[in-house]
Write an enzyme that holds these catalytic residues in place. Structure first.
Site, PDB file in Angstrom:
ATOM      1  N   ASP A  44       7.020  -0.878  -5.629  1.00 21.31           N
ATOM      2  CA  ASP A  44       6.831   0.371  -4.936  1.00 21.31           C
ATOM      3  C   ASP A  44       5.262   0.943  -4.863  1.00 21.31           C
ATOM      4  O   ASP A  44       5.851   1.815  -4.491  1.00 21.31           O
ATOM      5  CB  ASP A  44       7.951   0.696  -5.314  1.00 21.31           C
ATOM      6  CG  ASP A  44       8.478   1.441  -3.936  1.00 21.31           C
ATOM      7  OD1 ASP A  44       8.184   0.884  -2.770  1.00 21.31           O
ATOM      8  OD2 ASP A  44       9.747   2.937  -4.446  1.00 21.31           O
ATOM      9  N   LYS A  46       3.462   2.721  -2.866  1.00 17.29           N
ATOM     10  CA  LYS A  46       3.130   3.168  -1.773  1.00 17.29           C
ATOM     11  C   LYS A  46       2.271   4.952  -2.104  1.00 17.29           C
ATOM     12  O   LYS A  46       1.836   5.052  -3.213  1.00 17.29           O
ATOM     13  CB  LYS A  46       4.468   2.727  -0.570  1.00 17.29           C
ATOM     14  CG  LYS A  46       5.196   3.837  -2.467  1.00 17.29           C
ATOM     15  CD  LYS A  46       6.635   4.306  -1.053  1.00 17.29           C
ATOM     16  CE  LYS A  46       7.587   4.779  -2.309  1.00 17.29           C
ATOM     17  NZ  LYS A  46       9.187   5.127  -1.551  1.00 17.29           N
ATOM     18  N   ASN A  49       3.955   6.994  -4.704  1.00 15.28           N
ATOM     19  CA  ASN A  49       4.087   6.532  -6.160  1.00 15.28           C
ATOM     20  C   ASN A  49       2.780   6.802  -6.766  1.00 15.28           C
ATOM     21  O   ASN A  49       2.760   5.632  -7.486  1.00 15.28           O
ATOM     22  CB  ASN A  49       5.266   5.180  -6.139  1.00 15.28           C
ATOM     23  CG  ASN A  49       6.079   5.578  -6.229  1.00 15.28           C
ATOM     24  OD1 ASN A  49       6.657   6.715  -6.111  1.00 15.28           O
ATOM     25  ND2 ASN A  49       7.153   4.693  -5.287  1.00 15.28           N
ATOM     26  N   ASP A  61       6.267   6.195 -11.368  1.00 12.59           N
ATOM     27  CA  ASP A  61       8.160   5.591 -10.384  1.00 12.59           C
ATOM     28  C   ASP A  61       8.230   4.209 -10.809  1.00 12.59           C
ATOM     29  O   ASP A  61       7.319   3.668  -9.893  1.00 12.59           O
ATOM     30  CB  ASP A  61       7.758   6.179  -9.000  1.00 12.59           C
ATOM     31  CG  ASP A  61       9.142   5.958  -8.620  1.00 12.59           C
ATOM     32  OD1 ASP A  61      10.273   5.082  -8.836  1.00 12.59           O
ATOM     33  OD2 ASP A  61      10.064   5.925  -7.317  1.00 12.59           O
ATOM     34  N   THR A  80       9.370  -1.071  -0.415  1.00 12.54           N
ATOM     35  CA  THR A  80       9.328   0.168   0.899  1.00 12.54           C
ATOM     36  C   THR A  80       8.639  -0.934   1.988  1.00 12.54           C
ATOM     37  O   THR A  80       7.643  -1.762   1.990  1.00 12.54           O
ATOM     38  CB  THR A  80       8.333   1.321   0.613  1.00 12.54           C
ATOM     39  OG1 THR A  80       9.177   2.001  -0.110  1.00 12.54           O
ATOM     40  CG2 THR A  80       8.234   2.063   2.278  1.00 12.54           C
TER      41      THR A  80
END
Length: 186
Positions: A44, A46, A49, A61, A80
């Site tokens: 994840d 992004k 994060n 995260d 995501t």
């Protein structure tokens, strides 16, 4: 700020120089290198994060992270959508190269201040999310639209950044470089 500022907030009102993009990319890549050396896939990566604390950018995260060996792969779909690799979208087996894709999306955003596969996004990073382009369009673009960042100013730094984005956003995971190689480029 106590926990640090997200990379999304940090870059929202800034125009980053190539030096700054390289520094941020290097710190993220080194964090990813550490994770991958331990057999951890983040799943994840992004802007939200990645946090800026003092003079460092760090991945946070790890709720969707998993541990697999370098020879293994998984089928679990997490992440995501705007940062998701083609193999995850197609529900194919994937490995740590899915993180390489997401890292490429982040570097692209740092360079262009927009998501690579959102056709209708405004150029302001705060407005670049899937609310401006349908999820179906994003999925179609990730699977079918090639990204080729051109080296317009012909500087070594820009060449490096273009090369990183282009290799990270290869549709076929086997063509994406390992994070160790990318760290060597930076």
């Amino acid at each position: 700020q106590k926990g640090g500022e997200s990379l999304k907030s940090y870059i929202e009102n800034l125009n980053l120089s190539f030096d700054e993009v390289l520094t941020i990319s290097s710190q993220i890549a080194n964090g990813l290198k550490c994770l991958h050396s331990l057999g951890i896939i983040h799943r994840d990566i992004k802007l939200e994060n990645i946090v800026h604390t003092s003079n460092e950018f760090r991945l946070i995260d790890f709720g969707l992270s998993t541990i697999i060996s370098s020879s293994e792969s998984t089928l679990d779909s997490y992440g995501t959508i705007t940062y998701m690799s083609p193999e995850i979208i197609k529900k194919e087996k994937y490995n740590n190269k899915a993180d390489i894709w997401s890292f490429g999306v982040v570097v692209y955003i740092l360079l262009k201040k927009r998501l690579p596969f959102c056709e209708n996004c405004n150029n302001e990073i705060g407005l670049c999310d899937s609310t401006h382009t349908s999820t179906l369009d994003i999925v179609y673009n990730i699977l079918n639209r090639a990204i080729n960042v051109k080296n317009e100013s012909n500087t070594k730094k820009e060449k490096t950044l273009a090369n990183i984005v282009n290799t990270c956003l290869e549709k076929t995971s086997e063509k994406r470089e390992e994070i160790n190689v990318i760290c060597d480029w930076i």
